[in-house]
Design a protein around this motif. Structure first.
Motif, short mmCIF file in Angstrom:
data_model
loop_
_atom_site.label_atom_id
_atom_site.label_comp_id
_atom_site.label_asym_id
_atom_site.label_seq_id
_atom_site.Cartn_x
_atom_site.Cartn_y
_atom_site.Cartn_z
N VAL A 126 0.85 -1.18 0.00
CA VAL A 126 0.00 0.00 0.00
C VAL A 126 0.89 1.23 0.00
N SER A 128 0.34 5.46 0.22
CA SER A 128 -0.72 6.42 0.50
C SER A 128 -0.19 7.83 0.71
N SER A 133 -4.57 6.69 -2.34
CA SER A 133 -3.86 5.46 -1.98
C SER A 133 -3.84 4.52 -3.17
N SER A 135 -2.94 0.29 -3.92
CA SER A 135 -2.72 -0.97 -3.20
C SER A 135 -2.93 -2.16 -4.12
N SER A 339 -4.72 10.07 12.22
CA SER A 339 -4.47 9.42 10.93
C SER A 339 -4.29 10.48 9.85
N ASN A 341 -4.72 9.75 6.52
CA ASN A 341 -5.73 9.46 5.49
C ASN A 341 -6.68 8.43 6.08
N GLU A 343 -9.23 6.94 4.82
CA GLU A 343 -9.77 5.95 3.89
C GLU A 343 -8.74 4.87 3.56
N LEU A 344 -8.23 4.20 4.60
CA LEU A 344 -7.22 3.16 4.38
C LEU A 344 -7.69 1.82 4.95
N LEU A 346 -8.30 -1.81 4.37
CA LEU A 346 -7.66 -2.70 3.40
C LEU A 346 -8.41 -4.03 3.39
N TRP A 353 -7.65 -1.89 9.06
CA TRP A 353 -7.29 -0.51 8.74
C TRP A 353 -5.83 -0.37 9.11
N GLY A 355 -2.44 2.47 8.37
CA GLY A 355 -1.92 3.63 7.66
C GLY A 355 -1.03 4.49 8.53
#
Length: 374
Positions: A126, A128, A133, A135, A339, A341, A343-344, A346, A353, A355
């Motif tokens: 991944v 980001s 991001s 992946s 965080s 981002n 929207e991580l 996975l 999650w 990140g």
């Protein structure tokens, strides 16, 4: 007869997955979601079979970890993970996070060759920024040359993705990942020592149950190299962290949940904390505070408080605790994580999650957070 049927089912599943993964690179999102479901189904089949039949090596507290040997595969244990994370700054001024994770899971306690090899590998990468991001995940069978680990010198690979070194310590080393959408090339060099997690590398994951793993880390890594994202190259540099862990309960129990924080603090120390939740919501915390001069303090469960202060809803509808407080009063540490981002999420073989995060409070810093089992 039952064992042969399981082997036949597994071979069919692997060939199906290979086709779906290849097709998924060009297909719409619904095909990629189908691949994720197939991988999840395969995971359940492996658990069902091995939970009844396989016998693996025990995780005992008297094992002596040797870094030059233990970066290798430990096929006598059910599962194993190599986990690399890097907080990087690009020459374009942006902050980048890079995650590279390889899992090995045994599909039995036999040690065959070729297609009879019991080892399954899955790798995920991944990249980001705060807004985007990239992946991808791959899965392969060990023993047929598609994935594996070699020593003298160290090489960990799946297809054309690789982590290579000129020695057995996986550092100094180079990470090479290339996909249709992005590419990662990072050189890594240590600026501090390895760290044995838990009690000399024997790390309990539950305060009452006899579940544990072997674990060590290389948290003092300088990384530099280049990323190619959507056809555009950017030079990056920063700090990274590598974990190596193996045992029999790392991925098998779907009811287990954990919150992991790996932090580089502004005073040069590194803080590693994992909070485990069992089905009865009894929590157990394991961690360490290490300096690059070689000193490491084992953090006791009673010495730390970790609790979320804000939940955020992702675009997929999940509500996750993405802002936390970490308090270690005995060490004058009080941190708030954020965080970079949100929207991580996975949807990989082990959904989680994960990140990059930044920390403020008594210390500033950067690191990674992983939330598994939510």
């Amino acid at each position: 007869m039952k064992t042969k049927r399981y082997q036949w089912m597994f071979k069919v599943a692997v060939m199906t997955l290979a086709f779906l993964l290849l097709f998924g690179l060009l297909a719409p999102n619904f095909v990629k979601e189908l691949v994720a479901k197939e991988i999840d189904h395969l995971h359940i089949q492996v658990e069902s079979k091995e939970g009844n039949q396989a016998v693996y090596d025990p995780v005992l507290p008297d094992y002596t970890i040797k870094y030059g040997k233990d970066f290798a595969e430990h096929g006598g244990f059910h599962n194993e993970v190599w986990h690399y994370r890097a907080n990087l700054k690009g020459d374009d001024g942006l902050d980048y996070g890079v995650q590279w994770t390889v899992y090995r899971v045994a599909n039995g306690d036999h040690q065959g060759v070729g297609w009879e090899n019991a080892q399954i590998y899955t790798a995920q990468v991944v990249v980001s920024t705060s807004k985007h991001s990239w992946s991808q995940q791959r899965i392969a069978r060990g023993g047929i040359g598609q994935a594996g680990v070699m020593m003298y010198p160290f090489r960990l690979w799946i297809d054309d993705w690789s982590w290579v070194s000129n020695n057995n310590f996986a550092i100094a080393s180079q990470l090479n990942v290339k996909t249709d959408d992005f590419q990662v090339t990072l050189q890594n060099a240590a600026y501090g020592p390895f760290v044995l997690n838990g009690d000399k590398g024997y790390e309990k994951t539950h305060d009452l149950m006899s579940t544990a793993s072997y674990s060590f880390s290389a948290p003092f890594i300088k990384a530099k190299g280049s990323l190619i994202l959507n056809g555009k190259a950017v030079k990056v540099s920063g700090i990274a962290w590598l974990d190596k862990e193996w045992g029999n309960h790392l991925v098998a129990n779907r009811s287990l949940r954990w919150d992991t924080f790996n932090l580089h603090l502004s005073d040069g120390r590194v803080l590693s904390l994992t909070q485990y939740h069992n089905p009865q919501n009894i929590r157990y915390i394991s961690g360490s505070l290490s300096s690059k001069n070689g000193s490491t303090i084992k953090i006791k469960d009673s010495e730390v408080r970790i609790y979320p202060i804000e939940k955020q809803q992702l675009l997929n509808g999940r509500l996750l605790p993405l802002r936390w407080v970490i308090e270690l009063p005995n060490y004058q540490i009080s941190l708030i994580t954020q965080s970079l981002n949100k929207e991580l999420w996975l949807p990989f073989w082990i959904p989680s999650w994960e990140g990059p995060i930044e920390v403020t409070g008594s210390h500033k810093g950067v690191g990674f957070m992983q939330l598994t089992g939510y």
